[in-house]
Scaffold this motif. Structure first.
Motif, short mmCIF file in Angstrom:
data_model
loop_
_atom_site.label_atom_id
_atom_site.label_comp_id
_atom_site.label_asym_id
_atom_site.label_seq_id
_atom_site.Cartn_x
_atom_site.Cartn_y
_atom_site.Cartn_z
N GLU A 61 0.83 -1.21 0.00
CA GLU A 61 0.00 0.00 0.00
C GLU A 61 0.87 1.26 0.00
OE1 GLU A 61 -4.10 1.40 2.15
OE2 GLU A 61 -2.70 0.19 3.33
N ALA A 65 1.20 3.98 -3.07
CA ALA A 65 0.90 5.37 -2.75
C ALA A 65 2.09 6.27 -3.08
CB ALA A 65 0.52 5.52 -1.28
N GLU A 70 -3.69 7.68 -5.28
CA GLU A 70 -4.33 8.22 -4.08
C GLU A 70 -5.56 7.44 -3.63
OE1 GLU A 70 -5.04 12.34 -4.83
OE2 GLU A 70 -2.91 12.79 -5.05
N ASP A 71 -6.22 6.76 -4.55
CA ASP A 71 -7.47 6.08 -4.19
C ASP A 71 -7.33 4.56 -4.16
OD1 ASP A 71 -7.16 5.83 -6.92
OD2 ASP A 71 -9.29 5.99 -7.36
N LEU A 72 -6.20 4.09 -3.71
CA LEU A 72 -5.92 2.65 -3.66
C LEU A 72 -6.75 1.98 -2.57
CD1 LEU A 72 -4.15 0.20 -4.51
CD2 LEU A 72 -2.57 0.90 -2.71
N HIS A 73 -7.29 0.83 -2.92
CA HIS A 73 -7.97 -0.03 -1.95
C HIS A 73 -7.34 -1.42 -2.06
CE1 HIS A 73 -10.98 -1.84 0.57
NE2 HIS A 73 -11.18 -2.75 -0.37
N SER A 98 -7.37 -2.26 -6.09
CA SER A 98 -8.07 -1.46 -7.09
C SER A 98 -7.79 0.01 -6.86
CB SER A 98 -9.58 -1.74 -7.06
OG SER A 98 -10.14 -1.27 -5.85
N PHE A 99 -7.79 0.76 -7.95
CA PHE A 99 -7.63 2.21 -7.89
C PHE A 99 -8.15 2.79 -9.20
CE2 PHE A 99 -3.64 0.44 -9.39
CZ PHE A 99 -3.22 1.29 -10.42
N ASN A 101 -10.70 4.94 -9.35
CA ASN A 101 -12.16 4.82 -9.15
C ASN A 101 -12.65 3.40 -9.41
OD1 ASN A 101 -12.56 7.54 -8.39
ND2 ASN A 101 -12.49 8.15 -10.54
#
Length: 164
Positions: A61, A65, A70-73, A98-99, A101
């Protein structure tokens, strides 16, 4: 005066030099060998789930980053492979990422529940993955850094990270 200096040097050469090292001690006089400090086990030797949850997922993670995502899950779970043709296969541990969106997704698979065992990778953009690739198969020694680096390099290969 030069004669006095030469006499002093000659006199010092005549004196026997002190022994540089003391004579060897008898075998019975040896000190006991110092105990070696036990090294803590390597991160990679921890139980699989503990290593993955506490070390690999957070390190991955952070590395992603650091590449500007910025929107990593990320999630670590045990489930069936989401690839057509593998519906009947057993569940296996996976790191799901996933990232973008949710449009860019990747999975790292661990069917043997062992970081030193078989590993696979898949990625997709907006659809379900269609290809299962072997991952880090030629490496002799698997480390945390190598596992993170492998995913970063694979995502870079997709041109998903940085300024690609």
């Amino acid at each position: 005066m030069a004669e006095e200096t030469n006499k002093n040097e000659a006199a010092s050469e005549d004196k026997p030099k002190a022994a540089a090292k003391p004579a060897a001690k008898a075998a019975g006089d040896k000190k006991p060998a110092a105990k070696k400090k036990e090294k803590p086990p390597a991160l990679e030797d921890k139980p699989f789930e503990e290593f993955m949850r506490q070390h690999y997922v957070p390190a991955l993670e952070k590395a992603i980053a650091d590449e500007g995502v910025e929107d990593l899950h990320l999630d670590f779970t045990k489930q069936k492979l989401p690839i057509p043709g593998y519906e009947t296969a057993e569940e296996c541990w996976q790191v799901l990422g996933s990232f973008g969106n949710g449009t860019r997704q990747f999975n790292v698979y661990f069917p043997d529940e062992d970081i030193k065992g078989k590993k696979a990778f898949s990625c997709n953009e907006g659809k379900s993955p269609s290809t299962l690739e072997s991952f880090l198969i030629d490496e002799r020694r698997i480390t945390l850094d190598l596992m993170v680096f492998g995913v970063i390099m694979r995502l870079n290969g997709q041109k998903w990270l940085g300024r690609n």
